[in-house]
Write a protein that holds these residues in place. Structure first.
Motif, PDB file in Angstrom:
ATOM      1  N   TYR A  45     -39.837  10.098 -13.462  1.00  0.00           N
ATOM      2  CA  TYR A  45     -41.113  10.772 -13.190  1.00  0.00           C
ATOM      3  C   TYR A  45     -41.827  11.361 -14.401  1.00  0.00           C
ATOM      4  CZ  TYR A  45     -39.484  10.313  -8.423  1.00  0.00           C
ATOM      5  OH  TYR A  45     -39.036   9.797  -7.247  1.00  0.00           O
ATOM      6  N   THR A  46     -41.238  11.272 -15.591  1.00  0.00           N
ATOM      7  CA  THR A  46     -41.945  11.884 -16.722  1.00  0.00           C
ATOM      8  C   THR A  46     -42.479  10.833 -17.684  1.00  0.00           C
ATOM      9  OG1 THR A  46     -40.031  12.065 -18.166  1.00  0.00           O
ATOM     10  CG2 THR A  46     -40.395  13.888 -16.621  1.00  0.00           C
ATOM     11  N   ARG A  47     -43.449  11.250 -18.484  1.00  0.00           N
ATOM     12  CA  ARG A  47     -43.993  10.371 -19.509  1.00  0.00           C
ATOM     13  C   ARG A  47     -42.903   9.949 -20.476  1.00  0.00           C
ATOM     14  NH1 ARG A  47     -48.621  13.668 -20.379  1.00  0.00           N
ATOM     15  NH2 ARG A  47     -48.120  13.991 -22.563  1.00  0.00           N
ATOM     16  N   PHE A  48     -42.041  10.940 -20.834  1.00  0.00           N
ATOM     17  CA  PHE A  48     -40.962  10.640 -21.770  1.00  0.00           C
ATOM     18  C   PHE A  48     -40.088   9.497 -21.234  1.00  0.00           C
ATOM     19  CE2 PHE A  48     -36.436  11.617 -22.794  1.00  0.00           C
ATOM     20  CZ  PHE A  48     -36.459  11.157 -24.097  1.00  0.00           C
TER      21      PHE A  48
END
Lengths: 508, 327
Positions: B197-200
């Motif tokens: 769920y994160t950009r990273f």
């Protein structure tokens, strides 16, 4: 041309799960002819070649060489039967020498010992190369050669046996101008030697230049075979797409608007003293031979390579793109020349590839908001009419044209104002090409700056309002749509010696 | 002729069903089969206490495997994790020997261990991104350096005489569940969220899928690599501290060959060593599969030499199944 065919492929049928790749296709080849095989992607050309190479078994049908039935269970069988294949991506080992590559897998040995007879190998290599009219050093490492030279090695490799049949899958994809002329010279020499050549290409001009006969495939079916002298361009294209094409290059002419990009005295890599301006409402073409510096120029503007000095102004403001991120943030998008290698993340879904450069817009505090992301991807996929059952599919499942649209969707989503297209239609079907051309027009109409790099000269002439020609890292001329012709472009693209003299005069 | 065509069709459709089942459940199916098998063979296997025991046994390597998943997703590898377990263990435990109360020394212990992990990961990434040395070579070198450092620092002897309460970290239970198990579950939950769920997380997949394309899409690939190696280093150090607590000492030979167990878990979990493909859930199932094999064989009193051979075979079969699935 002898009376009985060298190769016959009779009633070949090949079924993949869910797809009939080849449906009762018959194809033949005579000694000394160049038989062109054309059709859109997915028409079955590659499947046919794979069956011929022994890499893929056929379901139904018969193969005959010199009238005798042959059964190919492996590439070695095909080689034994005198069939050589040159694949689109070369299968050469860069660390080995020319001679070692030519004899890869069938190295001559000293008597019955396991030791390679290098002397004999080099002699053999030299003989085959001479036959092709090339004087490459058999001891040169492949890694040090140009793409065109590698291709000659690839041809030599497939001819070094007793091959009389040679299939070439898009041999011209990486070549331009003089290199292409060389390739054709090599092909003509092989023709004289009585080799039968199957030639696959997306570039229709080449077919008329080199082909004896042409066969069109569509959706796995044989559509038409005739002498190239009896066919014309429009007829060929309509057989390929299955409908009449009004015009190959749609062109919308617009009023030239304000300046978007300005390059002042740019230097970096091989590029020297580049002055250039791009305006709204126009499509600017960059022409030149492979290695002239067109791709390098695009990469320099995009921050992918190091700029030595010079100024880049976007909308009148100077920018300093030290990385692609900087350039993207400034509003520049680059559609790279090899989208599979430099443009897309193949393992990722279509959706994730579209949003990759602008995840910030669909996330909050580092977390990606699924619905927002889906919405954005959907909007651009619809706008560009990307054909897929689901955006969750891996991008590798798409055809070349649709992959290109995914990359374009990415840059539209980042709201790029200047788009640099490097070989935007390489390896793309005629039908989808037309769609891409319309999209390019649409972008110009929407006020974006559009720059196209292409080795396909008719494409540049058909699409661009202005064409700037590069040669060995310098701009050697600029032509308006009205004055541009293939001859003038080629002249400028090969004119560096004169230009240098000319320039020195002027500067002195 | 007609019948043979039908035969082909039948074969392909049956192969489709098989591959669909395999692709959906993959090695989870293998784990399930293994669990059923051991439950049949041993009455002690499928009990709450034994299952908790399995999770406790795998927790140390599984925590590292979560970090390794990130590294392998970027097409990298970290061979230094085992040595880092030892180095962080001995350095951090020596802080506990300071003449201050555990309330003060314990945070210092945590900080020391984590700092060792951060430094190691940063150093790996530095050599990888700055000098373009392949991750295999860089971390192979660090593996040797950290192991040697741990021996040198302790003179080859374990760090003994730690406060008794310290063993709570690795030996304690909350609501009947071992603390390392809980920590492992928390690490996996967090890693799952970050990757999904994160950009990273997205950038990690992109860099592993195609580093140059990721760079040209505007991703700071060097930073992503740095973060990934630091993450793996920190999780290795965390495991090192848990292990030290379980043994109530800092052992310079702790974590020997852990890198192999860890990489096996990630690969059995379906991650590609070429990057871009893999999942954190897969790694967890992979770690469980290996853990359950060891535990079940123990319960069946299988000779430990034979156990090693069987675990190796389990890894081979799991990876083979995964390859068949991709086809």
């Amino acid at each position: 041309m002898s009376s009985s065919p060298l190769l016959e492929m009779l009633h070949i049928t090949k079924q993949y799960p869910g797809v009939l790749a080849l449906d009762d296709v018959t194809f033949d080849l005579y000694a000394g002819e160049v038989h062109c095989l054309v059709g859109e992607n997915g028409a079955g050309k590659t499947t046919l070649i794979k069956i011929l190479s022994g890499a893929l078994p056929k379901d139904v049908g018969e193969l005959r060489v010199n009238g005798k039935p042959v059964f190919l269970h492996s590439p070695a069988d095909a080689f034994e039967a005198g069939i050589g294949i040159i694949h689109q991506d070369f299968k050469l080992v860069p660390e080995l020498t020319v001679a070692e590559n030519i004899f890869l897998g069938r190295e001559p040995c000293r008597g019955r010992s396991p030791f390679i007879d290098f002397e004999k190998m080099r002699e053999g290599a030299r003989a085959v190369l001479a036959q092709l009219g090339e004087s490459l050093d058999p001891r040169a490492r492949i890694g040090t050669l140009s793409v065109a030279q590698r291709q000659v090695v690839e041809i030599a490799k497939s001819l070094s046996g007793k091959n009389r049949i040679l299939a070439m899958d898009e041999p011209s994809a990486a070549l331009t101008g003089k290199e292409l002329k060389n390739l054709f010279a090599v092909i003509r020499r092989m023709q004289e030697e009585g080799v039968g050549i199957i030639y696959i290409s997306h570039r229709i001009d080449e077919i008329f230049e080199i082909g004896t006969r042409v066969t069109v495939l569509r959706d796995g079916k044989h559509v038409h075979t005739c002498k190239t002298s009896e066919a014309d361009r429009r007829g060929l294209v309509s057989w390929m797409v299955g409908r009449e094409m009004d015009q190959e290059y749609p062109k919308v002419r617009l009023q030239r608007g304000k300046e978007i990009l300005r390059l002042e005295n740019l230097n970096g890599g091989k590029l020297r003293n580049i002055h250039l301006a791009v305006y709204q409402g126009e499509i600017l073409g960059l022409a030149g031979l492979v290695g002239a510096g067109r791709t390098e120029l695009a990469r320099l503007i995009f921050g992918a390579d190091r700029l030595e000095n010079g100024r880049i102004l976007l909308d009148g403001k100077e920018i300093h793109p030290h990385s692609p991120r900087d350039a993207i943030d400034a509003g520049i998008g680059l559609l790279t020349e090899d989208r599979n290698r430099y443009g897309l993340i193949m393992e990722m879904s279509i959706e994730k590839n579209i949003t990759l450069s602008n995840l910030k817009a669909v996330s909050r505090g580092g977390f990606i908001q699924g619905e927002k992301e889906r919405g954005a991807a959907q909007q651009f996929a619809e706008e560009l009419r990307i054909k897929t059952p689901s955006l969750d599919r891996e991008v590798s499942t798409l055809s070349g044209g649709n992959r290109q649209k995914v990359v374009l969707a990415r840059w539209l989503f980042t709201r790029s104002r200047l788009l640099l297209f490097d070989e935007p239609t390489a390896g793309i079907d005629v039908g989808v090409k037309y769609e891409i051309y319309n999209l390019l027009n649409q972008l110009a109409l929407n006020g974006k700056g559009v720059v196209i790099i292409s080795s396909d000269l008719p494409e540049l002439l058909g699409l661009c309002d202005r064409i700037v020609v590069l040669c060995e890292g310098r701009i050697t001329g600029e032509l308006s749509r009205e004055e541009a012709t293939e001859e003038k472009i080629m002249l400028l693209a090969t004119s560096v010696v004169d230009m240098r003299g000319h320039r020195d005069d002027r500067e002195a | 002729m007609v019948s043979s065509v039908v035969g082909v069709d039948f074969m392909t459709s049956r192969k489709n069903i098989l591959s669909r089942i395999l692709s959906q459940y993959g090695i989870s199916l293998a784990l399930l089969i293994e669990i059923i098998l051991f439950s049949r063979l041993s009455p002690f296997f499928f009990t709450t206490e034994n299952i908790l025991n399995v999770t406790l046994q795998i927790s140390i390597t599984a925590i590292i495997a979560a970090g390794m998943t990130f590294v392998i997703l970027t097409a990298g590898i970290d061979l230094s994790v085992g040595a880092l377990v030892a180095l962080s263990g001995v350095l951090a435990t020596s802080v506990l020997k300071l003449p201050i109360p555990l309330i003060y020394s314990f945070p210092l212990f945590l900080a020391t261990g984590i700092l060792v992990g951060v430094f190691s990961g940063w150093l790996s990434a530095f050599f990888i991104t700055r000098f373009n040395v392949t991750p295999f070579i860089v971390t192979l070198a660090l593996m040797s350096i950290w192991r040697g450092g741990a021996y040198l620092y302790t003179g080859g002897r374990p760090v003994w005489g730690l406060p008794h309460a310290f063993s709570m970290l690795g030996g304690g239970r909350v609501a009947g569940i071992p603390l390392p198990t809980l920590i492992m579950l928390a690490v996996y939950a967090a890693a799952y969220i970050v990757l999904q769920y994160t950009r990273f997380g997205r950038h990690v997949y992109a860099v592993g899928g195609n580093q140059e394309a990721a760079r040209l899409a505007g991703i700071n690939t060097k930073r992503v690599l740095r973060q990934v190696y630091i993450l793996c280093g920190v999780l290795s150090a965390l495991s090192g501290m848990l292990l030290a607590s379980r043994m109530n000492s800092g052992q310079p030979n702790a974590g020997l060959m852990y890198e192999l167990d860890v990489i096996a878990a990630v690969v059995v979990g379906g991650a590609s060593l070429f990057g871009g493909r893999g999942s954190i859930v897969g790694t967890f199932v992979g770690a469980m599969l290996i853990g359950v094999s060891r535990n079940g064989l123990n319960l069946l009193n299988v000779n430990s030499y034979i156990q090693q051979i069987i675990v190796g075979l389990v890894i081979l079969v799991a990876v083979m199944l995964d390859q068949m699935r991709k086809r």
